[in-house]
Design a protein around this motif. Structure first.
Motif, mmCIF file in Angstrom:
data_model
loop_
_atom_site.group_PDB
_atom_site.id
_atom_site.type_symbol
_atom_site.label_atom_id
_atom_site.label_comp_id
_atom_site.label_asym_id
_atom_site.label_seq_id
_atom_site.Cartn_x
_atom_site.Cartn_y
_atom_site.Cartn_z
ATOM 1 N N ASN A 297 0.987 -1.410 0.098
ATOM 2 C CA ASN A 297 0.030 0.211 0.040
ATOM 3 C C ASN A 297 0.712 1.351 0.230
ATOM 4 O O ASN A 297 0.396 2.304 -0.785
ATOM 5 C CB ASN A 297 -0.777 0.348 1.206
ATOM 6 C CG ASN A 297 -1.860 -1.165 1.286
ATOM 7 O OD1 ASN A 297 -2.589 -1.439 -0.395
ATOM 8 N ND2 ASN A 297 -2.125 -1.607 2.111
ATOM 9 N N TRP A 298 1.662 1.111 1.320
ATOM 10 C CA TRP A 298 2.748 2.137 0.725
ATOM 11 C C TRP A 298 3.693 2.285 -0.484
ATOM 12 O O TRP A 298 3.465 3.726 -0.680
ATOM 13 C CB TRP A 298 3.558 2.099 2.163
ATOM 14 C CG TRP A 298 3.583 2.747 2.805
ATOM 15 C CD1 TRP A 298 2.043 2.864 3.763
ATOM 16 C CD2 TRP A 298 4.053 1.900 4.963
ATOM 17 N NE1 TRP A 298 1.512 3.185 5.042
ATOM 18 C CE2 TRP A 298 3.130 2.448 5.548
ATOM 19 C CE3 TRP A 298 4.987 1.376 4.654
ATOM 20 C CZ2 TRP A 298 3.576 2.192 6.821
ATOM 21 C CZ3 TRP A 298 5.408 1.216 5.814
ATOM 22 C CH2 TRP A 298 4.959 1.798 7.612
ATOM 23 N N MET A 299 4.070 0.948 -0.927
ATOM 24 C CA MET A 299 4.129 1.312 -2.579
ATOM 25 C C MET A 299 3.303 2.304 -3.405
ATOM 26 O O MET A 299 4.106 3.559 -4.185
ATOM 27 C CB MET A 299 4.618 -0.051 -2.874
ATOM 28 C CG MET A 299 6.244 -0.241 -2.116
ATOM 29 S SD MET A 299 5.838 -2.413 -2.595
ATOM 30 C CE MET A 299 6.540 -2.491 -3.874
ATOM 31 N N ARG A 300 2.430 1.615 -3.646
ATOM 32 C CA ARG A 300 1.116 2.159 -4.416
ATOM 33 C C ARG A 300 1.155 3.674 -3.839
ATOM 34 O O ARG A 300 0.976 4.726 -4.378
ATOM 35 C CB ARG A 300 0.656 1.505 -4.169
ATOM 36 C CG ARG A 300 -0.767 1.961 -5.388
ATOM 37 C CD ARG A 300 -2.144 1.070 -5.947
ATOM 38 N NE ARG A 300 -2.722 0.003 -4.659
ATOM 39 C CZ ARG A 300 -2.853 -0.772 -3.485
ATOM 40 N NH1 ARG A 300 -1.986 -1.520 -3.602
ATOM 41 N NH2 ARG A 300 -3.655 -0.191 -2.144
ATOM 42 N N ALA A 301 1.143 4.091 -3.378
ATOM 43 C CA ALA A 301 0.957 5.583 -2.966
ATOM 44 C C ALA A 301 2.428 6.535 -2.851
ATOM 45 O O ALA A 301 2.078 7.526 -2.077
ATOM 46 C CB ALA A 301 0.345 5.517 -1.413
ATOM 47 N N GLU A 302 2.853 5.619 -3.628
ATOM 48 C CA GLU A 302 4.918 6.311 -3.495
ATOM 49 C C GLU A 302 4.733 7.331 -2.089
ATOM 50 O O GLU A 302 5.354 7.967 -1.887
ATOM 51 C CB GLU A 302 4.722 7.533 -3.953
ATOM 52 C CG GLU A 302 4.573 6.728 -5.865
ATOM 53 C CD GLU A 302 4.296 7.509 -7.007
ATOM 54 O OE1 GLU A 302 4.183 8.918 -6.776
ATOM 55 O OE2 GLU A 302 4.069 7.093 -7.603
ATOM 56 N N GLN A 303 4.548 6.418 -0.894
ATOM 57 C CA GLN A 303 5.372 6.953 0.738
ATOM 58 C C GLN A 303 6.384 5.927 1.019
ATOM 59 O O GLN A 303 7.431 6.773 2.135
ATOM 60 C CB GLN A 303 4.077 6.094 1.336
ATOM 61 C CG GLN A 303 2.570 7.078 2.113
ATOM 62 C CD GLN A 303 2.118 6.938 2.630
ATOM 63 O OE1 GLN A 303 1.791 5.321 3.325
ATOM 64 N NE2 GLN A 303 1.151 7.626 2.820
ATOM 65 N N ILE A 304 7.018 5.284 0.261
ATOM 66 C CA ILE A 304 8.503 5.371 0.683
ATOM 67 C C ILE A 304 8.996 4.629 -1.294
ATOM 68 O O ILE A 304 8.427 5.354 -2.220
ATOM 69 C CB ILE A 304 8.173 3.055 0.995
ATOM 70 C CG1 ILE A 304 7.528 2.136 0.429
ATOM 71 C CG2 ILE A 304 7.949 3.555 2.771
ATOM 72 C CD1 ILE A 304 7.484 0.820 1.080
ATOM 73 N N GLU A 305 10.135 4.229 -0.991
ATOM 74 C CA GLU A 305 11.069 4.834 -2.649
ATOM 75 C C GLU A 305 10.755 2.864 -2.779
ATOM 76 O O GLU A 305 11.530 2.384 -1.570
ATOM 77 C CB GLU A 305 12.664 4.960 -1.480
ATOM 78 C CG GLU A 305 13.272 6.105 -3.102
ATOM 79 C CD GLU A 305 13.965 7.173 -2.451
ATOM 80 O OE1 GLU A 305 14.886 6.647 -3.105
ATOM 81 O OE2 GLU A 305 14.659 7.751 -2.265
ATOM 82 N N VAL A 306 11.008 3.129 -3.809
ATOM 83 C CA VAL A 306 11.177 1.528 -4.377
ATOM 84 C C VAL A 306 12.157 1.429 -5.610
ATOM 85 O O VAL A 306 11.884 1.967 -6.182
ATOM 86 C CB VAL A 306 9.444 1.029 -4.674
ATOM 87 C CG1 VAL A 306 10.043 -0.512 -5.425
ATOM 88 C CG2 VAL A 306 9.354 0.709 -3.870
ATOM 89 N N VAL A 307 12.897 0.207 -5.964
ATOM 90 C CA VAL A 307 13.477 0.260 -6.922
ATOM 91 C C VAL A 307 13.643 -1.254 -7.342
ATOM 92 O O VAL A 307 13.272 -2.267 -6.369
ATOM 93 C CB VAL A 307 15.432 0.605 -6.302
ATOM 94 C CG1 VAL A 307 15.512 1.469 -6.026
ATOM 95 C CG2 VAL A 307 16.224 -0.745 -5.967
ATOM 96 N N TYR A 308 13.749 -1.404 -8.610
ATOM 97 C CA TYR A 308 14.057 -2.642 -9.218
ATOM 98 C C TYR A 308 14.487 -3.595 -9.440
ATOM 99 O O TYR A 308 15.727 -3.138 -10.060
ATOM 100 C CB TYR A 308 12.234 -3.029 -10.166
ATOM 101 C CG TYR A 308 11.367 -2.455 -9.093
ATOM 102 C CD1 TYR A 308 10.110 -3.694 -9.240
ATOM 103 C CD2 TYR A 308 10.801 -1.352 -9.648
ATOM 104 C CE1 TYR A 308 9.267 -3.177 -8.381
ATOM 105 C CE2 TYR A 308 8.762 -0.978 -8.989
ATOM 106 C CZ TYR A 308 8.137 -1.651 -8.572
ATOM 107 O OH TYR A 308 7.460 -1.128 -8.258
ATOM 108 N N GLY B 8 13.235 -7.917 -11.535
ATOM 109 C CA GLY B 8 11.630 -7.162 -11.780
ATOM 110 C C GLY B 8 10.868 -7.537 -9.717
ATOM 111 O O GLY B 8 10.214 -6.570 -9.874
ATOM 112 N N LEU B 9 12.237 -7.474 -9.316
ATOM 113 C CA LEU B 9 11.491 -7.971 -8.166
ATOM 114 C C LEU B 9 11.735 -6.817 -7.215
ATOM 115 O O LEU B 9 12.687 -5.705 -6.876
ATOM 116 C CB LEU B 9 12.030 -9.073 -7.612
ATOM 117 C CG LEU B 9 12.354 -9.919 -7.232
ATOM 118 C CD1 LEU B 9 12.836 -11.079 -6.819
ATOM 119 C CD2 LEU B 9 11.306 -10.712 -7.259
#
Length: 75
Positions: free
Chosen positions: A46-57, A61-62
């Motif tokens: 949910n935080w990823m979708r709301a861009e509340q946390i930083e994500v790299v792939y 692709g994980l």
């Protein structure tokens, strides 16, 4: 080099960074991020979708969570 707005001094050469719950790798899997933050995997997504946390792939692709972003903002 900066990581999540922090200088390179925040990221020691051994690849671990100091967080409120101890030293952790600079990138965490969704499961490890959930355990470190004390929340469910669903909350991390949910935080990823709301861009509340930083994500790299990863190349495969994980998603990998930038550890410092778990404590950077209030939710």
């Amino acid at each position: 080099m900066t990581l999540a707005g922090h200088t390179a001094a925040a990221v020691p050469e051994h690849g671990l960074i100091k967080t409120p719950v101890g030293y952790l790798p600079s990138l965490l899997s969704v499961s490890d991020a959930a355990a470190a933050a004390g929340v469910s995997r669903r909350t991390i997504y949910n935080w990823m979708r709301a861009e509340q946390i930083e994500v790299v792939y990863s190349p495969s692709g994980l998603p990998r969570i930038v550890t410092l972003s778990l404590w950077r903002t209030e939710r």
